[in-house]
Each structure stands twice: as structure tokens, then as C-alpha cells.
Design a protein around this motif. Structure first.
Motif, PDB file in Angstrom:
ATOM      1  N   UNK A   1      -4.044  10.010   4.467  1.00  0.00           N
ATOM      2  CA  UNK A   1      -5.223   9.374   5.056  1.00  0.00           C
ATOM      3  C   UNK A   1      -5.172   7.853   4.996  1.00  0.00           C
ATOM      4  N   UNK A   2      -4.148   7.318   4.347  1.00  0.00           N
ATOM      5  CA  UNK A   2      -4.040   5.862   4.198  1.00  0.00           C
ATOM      6  C   UNK A   2      -3.177   5.242   5.286  1.00  0.00           C
TER       7      UNK A   2
ATOM      8  N   UNK B   1       2.689   9.576  -0.414  1.00  0.00           N
ATOM      9  CA  UNK B   1       2.563  10.924  -0.973  1.00  0.00           C
ATOM     10  C   UNK B   1       3.852  11.433  -1.609  1.00  0.00           C
ATOM     11  N   UNK B   2       4.978  10.776  -1.322  1.00  0.00           N
ATOM     12  CA  UNK B   2       6.273  11.266  -1.795  1.00  0.00           C
ATOM     13  C   UNK B   2       6.811  10.495  -3.000  1.00  0.00           C
ATOM     14  N   UNK B   3       6.043   9.517  -3.492  1.00  0.00           N
ATOM     15  CA  UNK B   3       6.507   8.722  -4.618  1.00  0.00           C
ATOM     16  C   UNK B   3       7.741   7.903  -4.286  1.00  0.00           C
TER      17      UNK B   3
ATOM     18  N   UNK C   1       0.835  -1.202   0.000  1.00  0.00           N
ATOM     19  CA  UNK C   1       0.000   0.000   0.000  1.00  0.00           C
ATOM     20  C   UNK C   1       0.872   1.256   0.000  1.00  0.00           C
ATOM     21  N   UNK C   2       2.003   1.183   0.707  1.00  0.00           N
ATOM     22  CA  UNK C   2       2.906   2.341   0.729  1.00  0.00           C
ATOM     23  C   UNK C   2       3.470   2.588  -0.671  1.00  0.00           C
TER      24      UNK C   2
ATOM     25  N   UNK D   1       1.701  10.810   8.838  1.00  0.00           N
ATOM     26  CA  UNK D   1       0.757  11.440   7.912  1.00  0.00           C
ATOM     27  C   UNK D   1       1.478  12.144   6.776  1.00  0.00           C
ATOM     28  N   UNK D   2       2.716  12.590   7.001  1.00  0.00           N
ATOM     29  CA  UNK D   2       3.477  13.261   5.954  1.00  0.00           C
ATOM     30  C   UNK D   2       3.851  12.310   4.827  1.00  0.00           C
TER      31      UNK D   2
END
Length: 432
Positions: free
Chosen positions: A400-401, A81-83, A75-76, A395-396
């Protein structure tokens, strides 16, 4: 009539979607087969033949741990969020992690392939009845040098899966035929008991090996890279990724449970304690004759050889990723494709060739190595779980995942369980 037609059309659409999703599955099956290798084969048969169903709760716990850890990692890879890759995420937790993960991947690749290559050589020697297992181990390694990184491996891998499917069907059929003790199975699953030592391996050594083989340890890191190679990125792939690894884990459950039942219901009553591949093969030979033995060794060869090449291709990706984090100038020079770094080839060859040393006559036997190496893998699990616990709640990185309460509980329990079993093994060594 219209209603029936609409219902039929809806059912057909759902069926097509299901079949389409199954066709898209792949990383989970490949990863689970790579994680399993011979580890599940050995630990399930040893546990069943030596301790019946007493340690079944550990199998259930380990499979649950494997799903949670690997699902969060996948999932990560899909949603962070950072690709980032999973190792880059761990680097956000601590600069120590790329060093630890890279070194652990190199050592794990060598040791895991050590008993995989030895077992594959033994399996071929039994099938063809000509030549020494060490000779066949060398031949298989030499053949793998020409296979790895080439398209021909895709064809070979499909063949290995067919062989594995044959063995799985045989064990599943035999498990059903043996009429398992459902009451004993349930008691072992919910009993959380530790039986007295019996057989060639101590109960805590078997327990630690079970955690290492099934929970996966360093091999867990291969899954996010398979997901990356598949091109799954973004929220649209979240459900597919989860179902993919769930499908793979389901396959692992069927295989592990079948072998365990056969060990408990056939090997144990016949007084067979597993210390070699021959001992495991007797489960099929007793009921199917020589054909059963051939089916077993073909299936064992399939799961062993596919893991040999899979590790030689997968672990170098983890190692190069770690190296590029520690030495970012190499990523600038060779780009984001790990295979472009010249060191990828050398790490791959090391993980493929150096383990043949463990096949030299006089070295520890296949089952002994499998129990020891998978047990050693379990020691890494707390390092992996603690880092993932922190990363999955940032969270950074995850937005939300982030990990839910259930996943956090499993990661904490995993750390505590592994530390407890490891301490018991160490105490047992000193007491002995």
C-alpha cells in the motif's frame, strides 16, 4: 489555570518530541551532504554568475526531483515487503540493473572523488599558503586511507560539518546583505526560460550539470544504505524517514539558494565568471576581506573532504550489493554485512586512491571537472527514474506504500527533462 497548565504541558511535550526527532535525524543530512559535495557549490555559483536567475527554475525542479527520488528509495528500504535493499528491488525490475548500477557506481565514485580530491587539495594549499595543491591532494588521500572505516572518522566528520556551517552562514548572510532581486528570482523560478550562452560554459552544459549535481543521480543510492545502517525498518519509521530527508533537502535549499544569490548579486555585477575556486571565494573576499577568503576555503575543504571519505565508504556498499546479487554465493560466504566481503576494501581503496590522477598538474581544472562530471551524472538519471517508476508501483514489493500520482508525475517529468537537456547538449557539441 488548569487549562493554561495543560496547554503548557502539551506544548512542552510537542517541543520535546520535535527535538527528539531532530536528534534522530542523520541519514538525510549525511546523504544530502554527500550528494551535494562541491557539485552544488560549483553549479549554483556558475549559474548565478553567468546567467543570473534565468535557470532558477531548474534548481527548484532538481531539488524537487532529488526529494522525490531519494524519499521513495528511503521509503523502500524502510517499508518494502521483501526486506530487500534498493538494488535488490531494482533487480526485480530487470536483471540488467545490478550490472548497470554496480558499474555506474564504480565509475561515478572514481570521477566524483576526482574533482573532490583536486578541490580539497586546492583549498588546503590556499589556507596554509605552503605547498602545491597536488601535494596536498596526495597527503589528504594518504590520510584518508588511515581514517576510512575507523571510528575517528565520526569525529572528523563533525569537524567538517562545523566548517561547512561556517561557510553556509557566511553565504547566507552575504545573500541577505546583497538584497536579492526578488522579482528576478520569481521570474527565473516560474519562467522556464533558457538564456543565450555566456561565460566559459554553455547554458545547456550548465543546465545538465545542475540536474546532475542537485538531482543526485548515482549518489541517490547512498541514502537507503545510510537508512539501513541506522536500523530504520517498518511502518513505525515511515514518518521519521520522510522528515529526515525533508530536513536534509531543506538544508540543501538554504545552501544552494544562498550561493546562487551571491553569484547573481555579487559575482555577476563585478564581472566575475566562475572558472576556479578562487573566483567563488571572491564573493566573500570582496565584502569580508582576507578573512572571508579563509572562511570560504575552510568551508569548501569541509564539504569536499567529507564527501571524499563518504564516497569511498558509501559507493562500495552499492557495488558489493550489486555483486552479491549477480554472484549470490559471495553473500552466502560473507553474509549480509557488505564490509565483510574482502572486495569491499579494494573497491573502497580504488575510489579513494585512483582519483588522485585527476589532481596531477595539467589535468582539467576543478570547476571544469565539476561541471563535466556532474553533467555526466545527469545522463544516468533517466535509467534511475524509469526503474524507480516501475519499482515504486509494484504492489508485490511496496504494498500500500506505492508511489502516489504526484511522485509518478515527477519521475516521468524527470526522465523527459533530462533526455531533452542531454539531447540539447549533444546537438550543441556537434553544432560547435
Amino acid at each position: 489555570m488548569t487549562v493554561n497548565s495543560d496547554n503548557h504541558a502539551t506544548a512542552s511535550t510537542k517541543k520535546r518530541r520535535l527535538l527528539s526527532s531532530i536528534r534522530d535525524f542523520g541519514p538525510g543530512i549525511i546523504a544530502v551532504l554527500a550528494m551535494m559535495g562541491a557539485g552544488d557549490l560549483v553549479t549554483a555559483s556558475v549559474s548565478g554568475s553567468n546567467y543570473g536567475y534565468s535557470l532558477m527554475w531548474l534548481l527548484v525542479a532538481s531539488l524537487l526531483i532529488r526529494f522525490v527520488i531519494v524519499n521513495i528509495m528511503g521509503r523502500y528500504q524502510v517499508l518494502n515487503l521483501k526486506g530487500q535493499s534498493i538494488v535488490e528491488g531494482y533487480n526485480d525490475v530487470s536483471r540488467f540493473y545490478p550490472w548497470a548500477i554496480g558499474i555506474a557506481a564504480l565509475i561515478s565514485g572514481h570521477l566524483l572523488n576526482g574533482y573532490m580530491i583536486r578541490g580539497a587539495g586546492e583549498a588546503v594549499a590556499k589556507i596554509v599558503t605552503i605547498g602545491d595543491p597536488f601535494l596536498w591532494s596526495c597527503i589528504l588521500v594518504l590520510a584518508s586511507v588511515f581514517v576510512i572505516g575507523r571510528n575517528v572518522y565520526n569525529t572528523i566528520e563533525k569537524g567538517m560539518k562545523v566548517l561547512l556551517a561556517m561557510m553556509t552562514v557566511a553565504f547566507l548572510g552575504l545573500a541577505i546583505y546583497s538584497v536579492p532581486d526578488i522579482g528576478g528570482l520569481i521570474r527565473g523560478t516560474i519562467g522556464f526560460g533558457i538564456p543565450d550562452n555566456t561565460g566559459a560554459f554553455g547554458v545547456f552544459a550548465v543546465a545538465l550539470s545542475l540536474i546532475g549535481a542537485v538531482a543526485g543521480s548515482m549518489a541517490n543510492f547512498l541514502y537507503p544504505y545510510y537508512v539501513r545502517d541506522k536500523g530504520w525498518k517498518g511502518a513505525a519509521f515511515k514518518k521519521l524517514q520522510r522528515n529526515d530527508i525533508l530536513f536534509g533537502i531543506s538544508a540543501a535549499i538554504v545552501i544552494s539558494l544562498s550561493i546562487w544569490v551571491v553569484g547573481a548579486e555579487i559575482l555577476r555585477p563585478n564581472g566575475i565568471q566562475v572558472s576556479s575556486l578562487d573566483d567563488i571565494s571572491q564573493a566573500l573576499t570582496i565584502h569580508l576581506g582576507s578573512v572571508g577568503g579563509v572562511i570560504f576555503y575552510l568551508g569548501a575543504f569541509g564539504i569536499l573532504y567529507s564527501s571524499v571519505v563518504g564516497f569511498a565508504n558509501g559507493f562500495p556498499k552499492v557495488i558489493i550489493d550489486c555483486l552479491h546479487i549477480v554472484r549470490p554465493q559471495r553473500r552466502e560466504q560473507y553474509g549480509s554485512k557488505f564490509e565483510n566481503d574482502p572486495l569491499f576494501k579494494w573497491f573502497s581503496l580504488f575510489i579513494l586512491i585512483s582519483p588522485v590522477l585527476w589532481s596531477v598538474p595539467g589535468m582539467p581544472g576543478f570547476v571544469t571537472m565539476a561541471v563535466f562530471v556532474t553533467g555526466l551524472q545527469a545522463i544516468i538519471v533517466p535509467l534511475v527514474a524509469i526503474g524507480l517508476l516501475i519499482l515504486a508501483n509494484k504492489s508485490s514489493n511496496f504494498g500500500k506504500h506505492r508511489a502516489n500520482l504526484f511522485e509518478n508525475i515527477i519521475l516521468v517529468a524527470t526522465t523527459l527533462l533530462t533526455i531533452w537537456v542531454t539531447v540539447q547538449v549533444i546537438v550543441g557539441w556537434f553544432a560547435g
